[in-house]
Design a protein around this motif. Structure first.
Motif, PDB file in Angstrom:
ATOM      1  N   PHE A 142       0.766  -1.239   0.143  1.00  0.00           N
ATOM      2  CA  PHE A 142      -0.055   0.001   0.029  1.00  0.00           C
ATOM      3  C   PHE A 142       0.858   1.397  -0.022  1.00  0.00           C
ATOM      4  O   PHE A 142       0.935   1.923   1.005  1.00  0.00           O
ATOM      5  N   GLY A 143       1.536   1.653  -1.120  1.00  0.00           N
ATOM      6  CA  GLY A 143       2.292   2.627  -1.408  1.00  0.00           C
ATOM      7  C   GLY A 143       3.332   2.815  -0.252  1.00  0.00           C
ATOM      8  O   GLY A 143       4.267   1.918  -0.039  1.00  0.00           O
ATOM      9  N   SER A 144       3.548   3.839   0.274  1.00  0.00           N
ATOM     10  CA  SER A 144       4.650   4.112   1.189  1.00  0.00           C
ATOM     11  C   SER A 144       4.227   3.748   2.738  1.00  0.00           C
ATOM     12  O   SER A 144       4.935   4.105   3.576  1.00  0.00           O
ATOM     13  N   LYS A 145       3.137   3.184   2.884  1.00  0.00           N
ATOM     14  CA  LYS A 145       2.665   2.875   4.275  1.00  0.00           C
ATOM     15  C   LYS A 145       2.798   1.367   4.747  1.00  0.00           C
ATOM     16  O   LYS A 145       3.233   0.933   5.828  1.00  0.00           O
ATOM     17  N   TYR A 146       2.759   0.302   3.827  1.00  0.00           N
ATOM     18  CA  TYR A 146       2.754  -1.079   4.173  1.00  0.00           C
ATOM     19  C   TYR A 146       3.207  -1.873   3.146  1.00  0.00           C
ATOM     20  O   TYR A 146       2.725  -1.797   1.988  1.00  0.00           O
ATOM     21  N   VAL A 147       4.072  -2.873   3.478  1.00  0.00           N
ATOM     22  CA  VAL A 147       4.502  -3.696   2.364  1.00  0.00           C
ATOM     23  C   VAL A 147       4.404  -5.198   3.056  1.00  0.00           C
ATOM     24  O   VAL A 147       4.975  -5.324   4.334  1.00  0.00           O
ATOM     25  N   GLU A 148       3.980  -6.005   2.470  1.00  0.00           N
ATOM     26  CA  GLU A 148       3.887  -7.432   2.805  1.00  0.00           C
ATOM     27  C   GLU A 148       4.868  -8.450   1.784  1.00  0.00           C
ATOM     28  O   GLU A 148       4.639  -8.202   0.724  1.00  0.00           O
ATOM     29  N   PHE A 149       5.756  -9.185   2.455  1.00  0.00           N
ATOM     30  CA  PHE A 149       6.669  -9.916   1.396  1.00  0.00           C
ATOM     31  C   PHE A 149       6.064 -11.370   1.486  1.00  0.00           C
ATOM     32  O   PHE A 149       5.481 -11.885   2.402  1.00  0.00           O
ATOM     33  N   ALA A 150       6.390 -12.071   0.165  1.00  0.00           N
ATOM     34  CA  ALA A 150       6.014 -13.389  -0.024  1.00  0.00           C
ATOM     35  C   ALA A 150       7.359 -14.151   0.534  1.00  0.00           C
ATOM     36  O   ALA A 150       8.184 -14.240   0.155  1.00  0.00           O
ATOM     37  N   THR A 151       6.890 -15.061   1.733  1.00  0.00           N
ATOM     38  CA  THR A 151       8.050 -15.754   2.209  1.00  0.00           C
ATOM     39  C   THR A 151       7.930 -17.264   2.086  1.00  0.00           C
ATOM     40  O   THR A 151       8.506 -18.012   3.042  1.00  0.00           O
ATOM     41  N   GLY A 152       7.090 -17.659   1.089  1.00  0.00           N
ATOM     42  CA  GLY A 152       7.102 -19.098   0.722  1.00  0.00           C
ATOM     43  C   GLY A 152       6.548 -19.857   1.960  1.00  0.00           C
ATOM     44  O   GLY A 152       5.575 -19.396   2.622  1.00  0.00           O
ATOM     45  N   SER A 153       7.420 -20.932   2.130  1.00  0.00           N
ATOM     46  CA  SER A 153       6.856 -21.839   3.233  1.00  0.00           C
ATOM     47  C   SER A 153       7.346 -21.834   4.500  1.00  0.00           C
ATOM     48  O   SER A 153       7.165 -22.615   5.463  1.00  0.00           O
ATOM     49  N   GLY A 154       8.164 -20.643   4.744  1.00  0.00           N
ATOM     50  CA  GLY A 154       8.634 -20.259   5.950  1.00  0.00           C
ATOM     51  C   GLY A 154       7.662 -20.096   7.143  1.00  0.00           C
ATOM     52  O   GLY A 154       6.376 -19.372   6.678  1.00  0.00           O
ATOM     53  N   PRO A 155       7.797 -20.411   8.234  1.00  0.00           N
ATOM     54  CA  PRO A 155       6.629 -20.355   9.292  1.00  0.00           C
ATOM     55  C   PRO A 155       6.459 -19.019   9.700  1.00  0.00           C
ATOM     56  O   PRO A 155       5.640 -18.596  10.423  1.00  0.00           O
ATOM     57  N   VAL A 156       7.579 -17.990   9.530  1.00  0.00           N
ATOM     58  CA  VAL A 156       7.288 -16.544   9.777  1.00  0.00           C
ATOM     59  C   VAL A 156       7.007 -15.802   8.583  1.00  0.00           C
ATOM     60  O   VAL A 156       8.025 -15.712   7.599  1.00  0.00           O
ATOM     61  N   LYS A 157       6.034 -14.871   8.534  1.00  0.00           N
ATOM     62  CA  LYS A 157       5.786 -13.928   7.452  1.00  0.00           C
ATOM     63  C   LYS A 157       6.485 -12.396   7.760  1.00  0.00           C
ATOM     64  O   LYS A 157       6.726 -12.100   8.905  1.00  0.00           O
ATOM     65  N   LEU A 158       6.739 -11.678   6.725  1.00  0.00           N
ATOM     66  CA  LEU A 158       7.217 -10.500   7.092  1.00  0.00           C
ATOM     67  C   LEU A 158       6.674  -9.412   6.372  1.00  0.00           C
ATOM     68  O   LEU A 158       6.294  -9.531   5.293  1.00  0.00           O
ATOM     69  N   ALA A 159       6.368  -8.194   7.163  1.00  0.00           N
ATOM     70  CA  ALA A 159       5.905  -7.159   6.648  1.00  0.00           C
ATOM     71  C   ALA A 159       6.674  -5.895   7.151  1.00  0.00           C
ATOM     72  O   ALA A 159       7.376  -5.747   8.266  1.00  0.00           O
ATOM     73  N   LEU A 160       6.588  -4.910   6.406  1.00  0.00           N
ATOM     74  CA  LEU A 160       7.102  -3.336   6.641  1.00  0.00           C
ATOM     75  C   LEU A 160       5.864  -2.578   7.031  1.00  0.00           C
ATOM     76  O   LEU A 160       5.027  -2.342   6.268  1.00  0.00           O
TER      77      LEU A 160
END
Length: 208
Positions: A142-160
């Motif tokens: 969502f522009g400069s506010k939020y980013v979510e990454f595709a982290t595959g089958s890993g158990p922990v997801k990552l977002a900014l």
């Protein structure tokens, strides 16, 4: 695809922290612990989110955390997006517990469906590009506010998220200095990102 296998929380007392996390969340080796006396004050710039299926599960986890010694930062409540609350562990780590559902569909459990690491950063666009350059793929943004990454089958997801916005969600001041007291274990590292978050090659040698 880049994945995150674990996060390591650096704590002053590993035995006490292990006792808390076992009683509160029953987490396995996705969240590791190691001893550290690195100076840190205020907001450490990240939260960990436990995503669950229904409000009753949110209440079960929040109640267990408080009973184990956590501090309530935001009581569990309904919102536009679902139901959730925020607690701070005795070691200082901030945990969001949330469900997108507003209605219960079964008995309460403490089953955790997803663990999401939210990094509060100064410049979402610049940090997003840094991570893309290090092999991560953007799943949602969502522009400069939020980013979510595709982290595959890993158990922990990552977002900014913007640091100030994440602090507001957590119910704390955005001010903070010193160590993040966090190490991210995945297959993209080792490196340190623009906001000082450290990645290392995933390892199972540090355990809870």
């Amino acid at each position: 695809m880049t994945s995150i296998e674990s996060v390591t929380l650096e704590v002053a007392d590993v035995t006490a922290a292990d006792r808390f996390y076992t009683a509160a969340f029953g987490l396995g080796d996705q969240v590791l612990l190691r001893a550290s006396e690195a100076p840190t004050t205020g907001f450490r710039g990240f939260t960990l989110s436990l995503v669950v299926a229904q409000p009753a599960n949110v209440d079960a986890l929040v109640d267990a955390a408080v009973d184990a010694g956590a501090t309530t930062l935001k009581p569990a409540a309904r919102s536009l997006w679902g139901y959730g609350g925020v607690v701070q562990a005795p070691d200082g780590t901030i945990w969001q517990v949330a469900s997108s559902s507003k209605k219960d569909t079964g008995p309460a459990t403490r089953q955790i469906d997803e663990i999401v690491l939210l990094l509060g950063v100064q410049d979402v666009k610049a940090t997003k590009q840094f991570y893309v350059d290090h092999g991560l793929a953007v799943a949602k943004g969502f522009g400069s506010k939020y980013v979510e990454f595709a982290t595959g089958s890993g158990p922990v997801k990552l977002a900014l998220y913007k640091r100030r916005s994440l602090a507001k969600v957590a119910g704390v001041s955005p001010d903070g200095t010193g160590s993040h007291r966090l190490v991210i274990g995945g297959d993209a590292g080792p490196f340190t990102d623009p906001d000082g978050f450290t990645w290392t090659t995933a390892s199972r040698t540090v355990s809870r």
